[in-house]
Design a protein around this motif. Structure first.
Motif, PDB file in Angstrom:
ATOM      1  N   ASN A  47      40.371  64.523  19.208  1.00  0.00           N
ATOM      2  CA  ASN A  47      40.221  65.483  18.133  1.00  0.00           C
ATOM      3  C   ASN A  47      39.614  64.355  16.876  1.00  0.00           C
ATOM      4  O   ASN A  47      38.624  64.705  16.193  1.00  0.00           O
ATOM      5  CB  ASN A  47      41.416  66.164  17.521  1.00  0.00           C
ATOM      6  N   THR A  48      40.087  63.205  17.094  1.00  0.00           N
ATOM      7  CA  THR A  48      39.672  62.076  16.028  1.00  0.00           C
ATOM      8  C   THR A  48      38.114  61.713  16.302  1.00  0.00           C
ATOM      9  O   THR A  48      37.407  61.543  15.348  1.00  0.00           O
ATOM     10  CB  THR A  48      40.724  60.842  16.271  1.00  0.00           C
ATOM     11  N   SER A  55      44.977  64.316  21.002  1.00  0.00           N
ATOM     12  CA  SER A  55      44.814  63.847  19.416  1.00  0.00           C
ATOM     13  C   SER A  55      43.793  62.809  19.137  1.00  0.00           C
ATOM     14  O   SER A  55      42.882  62.849  18.398  1.00  0.00           O
ATOM     15  CB  SER A  55      46.188  63.376  19.027  1.00  0.00           C
ATOM     16  N   PRO A  74      48.584  57.381  20.795  1.00  0.00           N
ATOM     17  CA  PRO A  74      49.325  58.606  21.194  1.00  0.00           C
ATOM     18  C   PRO A  74      49.510  58.676  22.579  1.00  0.00           C
ATOM     19  O   PRO A  74      48.431  58.654  23.450  1.00  0.00           O
ATOM     20  CB  PRO A  74      48.444  59.748  20.385  1.00  0.00           C
ATOM     21  N   GLU A 122      49.006  65.325  24.870  1.00  0.00           N
ATOM     22  CA  GLU A 122      48.998  65.583  23.627  1.00  0.00           C
ATOM     23  C   GLU A 122      48.501  64.478  23.021  1.00  0.00           C
ATOM     24  O   GLU A 122      47.656  64.620  22.135  1.00  0.00           O
ATOM     25  CB  GLU A 122      50.316  66.149  23.085  1.00  0.00           C
ATOM     26  N   THR A 133      48.901  70.395  19.280  1.00  0.00           N
ATOM     27  CA  THR A 133      47.739  69.378  18.944  1.00  0.00           C
ATOM     28  C   THR A 133      46.433  70.045  19.421  1.00  0.00           C
ATOM     29  O   THR A 133      45.566  69.224  19.292  1.00  0.00           O
ATOM     30  CB  THR A 133      48.127  68.082  19.509  1.00  0.00           C
TER      31      THR A 133
END
Length: 92
Positions: free
Chosen positions: A49-50, A46, A10, A42, A90
């Motif tokens: 957060n994973t 992402s 990403p 962003e 996000t």
């Protein structure tokens, strides 16, 4: 959410996007740079957060928290510079 990246990571820009940036100057360059950096940040959010959801190594999870916080703040600053001012979708 690959954002055009051939790696599937990403927020990574592809060669075409980078070459477009190389060909710009002035305000057009600034706007494209900020837009690409927002997308890049962003992607980092992402991925962080994973890590927060799936990771188990406490120092990595702490780093992920720090990344979400810092990158979200930087996105807000860049959006303000672009005049859009809306928060990152996000950042959750």
């Amino acid at each position: 959410m690959s954002h055009g990246s051939p790696t599937g990571m990403p927020g990574m820009m592809d060669d075409q996007q980078m070459n477009s940036l190389k060909g710009m100057t002035g305000t057009a360059f600034d706007k494209m740079f900020l837009t690409m950096m927002i997308e890049h940040h962003e992607g980092a959010i992402s991925m962080a957060n994973t890590e927060k959801r799936r990771g188990s190594y406490a120092p990595a999870k702490e780093l992920a928290d720090s990344i979400v916080t810092s990158q979200t703040a930087e996105i807000a600053q860049m959006r303000k510079m672009l005049g859009t001012g809306s928060p990152s979708p996000t950042a959750s």
